[in-house]
Design a protein around this motif. Structure first.
Motif, PDB file in Angstrom:
ATOM      1  N   THR A 103       3.774  -0.137   0.088  1.00  0.00           N
ATOM      2  CA  THR A 103       3.950  -1.391   0.777  1.00  0.00           C
ATOM      3  C   THR A 103       4.677  -1.371   2.198  1.00  0.00           C
ATOM      4  O   THR A 103       5.546  -0.416   2.057  1.00  0.00           O
ATOM      5  N   ILE A 104       4.311  -2.155   2.963  1.00  0.00           N
ATOM      6  CA  ILE A 104       5.112  -2.102   4.146  1.00  0.00           C
ATOM      7  C   ILE A 104       6.257  -3.326   3.935  1.00  0.00           C
ATOM      8  O   ILE A 104       6.209  -3.946   3.117  1.00  0.00           O
ATOM      9  N   LEU A 105       7.238  -3.184   5.033  1.00  0.00           N
ATOM     10  CA  LEU A 105       8.408  -3.825   4.738  1.00  0.00           C
ATOM     11  C   LEU A 105       8.131  -5.281   4.427  1.00  0.00           C
ATOM     12  O   LEU A 105       8.573  -6.141   3.656  1.00  0.00           O
ATOM     13  N   SER A 106       7.200  -5.736   5.466  1.00  0.00           N
ATOM     14  CA  SER A 106       7.021  -7.232   5.270  1.00  0.00           C
ATOM     15  C   SER A 106       6.378  -7.854   3.928  1.00  0.00           C
ATOM     16  O   SER A 106       6.630  -8.697   3.187  1.00  0.00           O
ATOM     17  N   GLN A 107       5.621  -6.731   3.107  1.00  0.00           N
ATOM     18  CA  GLN A 107       5.169  -7.039   1.971  1.00  0.00           C
ATOM     19  C   GLN A 107       6.242  -6.972   0.807  1.00  0.00           C
ATOM     20  O   GLN A 107       6.143  -7.869  -0.118  1.00  0.00           O
ATOM     21  N   PRO A 139      -2.147   4.761   5.619  1.00  0.00           N
ATOM     22  CA  PRO A 139      -2.606   5.622   6.580  1.00  0.00           C
ATOM     23  C   PRO A 139      -1.216   6.367   7.535  1.00  0.00           C
ATOM     24  O   PRO A 139      -1.615   7.544   7.935  1.00  0.00           O
ATOM     25  N   ASN A 140      -0.369   5.418   7.948  1.00  0.00           N
ATOM     26  CA  ASN A 140       0.628   6.129   8.343  1.00  0.00           C
ATOM     27  C   ASN A 140       1.796   6.138   7.591  1.00  0.00           C
ATOM     28  O   ASN A 140       2.432   5.059   7.208  1.00  0.00           O
ATOM     29  N   GLY A 193       7.727   0.537   3.585  1.00  0.00           N
ATOM     30  CA  GLY A 193       8.897  -0.198   3.517  1.00  0.00           C
ATOM     31  C   GLY A 193       9.851  -0.136   2.345  1.00  0.00           C
ATOM     32  O   GLY A 193      10.850  -0.701   2.334  1.00  0.00           O
ATOM     33  N   LEU A 194       9.384   0.896   1.437  1.00  0.00           N
ATOM     34  CA  LEU A 194      10.459   1.063   0.281  1.00  0.00           C
ATOM     35  C   LEU A 194      11.710   1.494   0.433  1.00  0.00           C
ATOM     36  O   LEU A 194      12.635   0.753   0.183  1.00  0.00           O
TER      37      LEU A 194
END
Length: 336
Positions: free
Chosen positions: A257-261, A287-288, A293-294
């Protein structure tokens, strides 16, 4: 020169004691090069000084108490018990926290049956226990915190322990529902090329969650729970806009997950809710990889009261013994 014969058959199943390809036994004998240890079926013959034999028997007793309590042995367990200084070991054979704090509740009862380690009684007589120090730490911290992060390698029991806690909470009527979610991030195959409708496309990502629940809830009851919405399994995107009250909610594979998620997920927390976030930063499929965000979320939140972080490691791996070696080899070569 002293001699001692130990009948394992009275203490433990010899197959469990020796381990696959004698891995446990080989690790054990390596700790006592000054003793000659001969295995014949269910017996051990020890040859050496009386002092060394007595020391071996003492440590063997700790190993057997560990087995009685946790129900498994591995070379890693042997290493923990035989290589840890006495003042850092608890009477059950488990390793206490290096911080010097007291071990989790129940650890000091040497003659205990291990019932306090049971999280939930599953199907077909299956007993789900906290089997490693960090699994026990997760169980202990659950009682004191409403949000927990469990971070560590594959096979360390993060998700399984979290789901066991959720099932226990549901059975004890501490919550009214269990919600399990994962990000639907591709790990090799593309969603668009998988057969079926959207649910069928997403189910492979959620299957490990189904597997754990199937160990702990009878199939018919689990089906009823899912039909009634008492147990819900859904991709992370389906969490947006919801307020999750009276629920035990687990976000699995949070490294994807990315930070916003993660922020979106955590802000779903409603009244009387318990949240556990699990992830393995060595298995980022974004991909990157730098977008995960963990760990940024962990670092931002770890000092807030009511939030706790448990960092699992290779010693917690309870899958096939080779999994630990595989994880170590990939770490050594920095391959994620």
């Amino acid at each position: 020169m002293g001699e001692k014969i130990i009948d394992l058959g009275e203490l433990i199943d010899p197959v469990e004691f020796y381990g696959p390809a004698n891995a446990n036994f080989n690790s054990l004998t390596g700790k006592f090069p000054e003793l000659k240890i001969v295995a014949r079926g269910g017996t051990l013959k020890l040859l050496g000084s009386d002092e060394r034999i007595a020391r071996f028997e003492e440590r063997l007793g700790e190993l057997l108490r560990y087995y009685k309590r946790y129900g498994h042995l591995s070379p890693q367990v042997v290493d923990q018990i035989f290589d840890t200084p006495t003042h850092l070991r608890t009477t059950s054979g488990a390793v206490a926290e290096k911080s010097g704090k007291h071990p989790p509740n129940g650890e000091q009862n040497e003659e205990g049956s291990g019932a306090e380690d049971v999280i939930v009684y599953g199907n077909n007589g299956n007993i789900v226990r906290a089997r490693t120090p960090n699994q026990r730490k997760l169980v202990e911290l659950y009682d004191k915190n409403d949000l927990l992060f469990a971070v560590g390698p594959a096979g360390s029991g993060k998700t399984y322990t979290a789901i066991a806690l959720a099932v226990r909470a549901l059975k004890n009527r501490e919550v009214k529902r269990i919600i399990l979610t994962r990000p639907a991030v591709e790990a090799g195959e593309k969603l668009g090329f998988l057969p079926g409708d959207m649910k069928e496309k997403l189910d492979p990502y959620l299957q490990p969650l189904y597997d754990a629940l199937n160990d702990m809830i009878p199939p018919k009851k689990l089906q009823d729970y899912m039909t009634e919405g008492i147990v819900q399994i859904a991709p992370l995107a389906y969490m947006r806009g919801r307020t999750l009250d009276n629920a035990f909610v687990i976000l699995d594979e949070a490294q994807n997950t990315i930070l916003s998620q993660i922020k979106m997920f955590l802000t779903r927390m409603g009244r009387n809710a318990k949240f556990i976030v699990t992830g393995d930063i060595t298995q980022i499929d974004l991909p990157n990889k730098g977008d995960s965000g963990l760990m940024p979320a962990v670092e931002m939140l770890r000092k807030i009261k009511g939030i706790a972080v448990v960092e699992f490691d290779r010693k917690d791996i309870v899958r096939h013994e080779l999994v630990g070696h595989i994880v170590q080899a990939f770490e050594k070569h920095s391959i994620h």
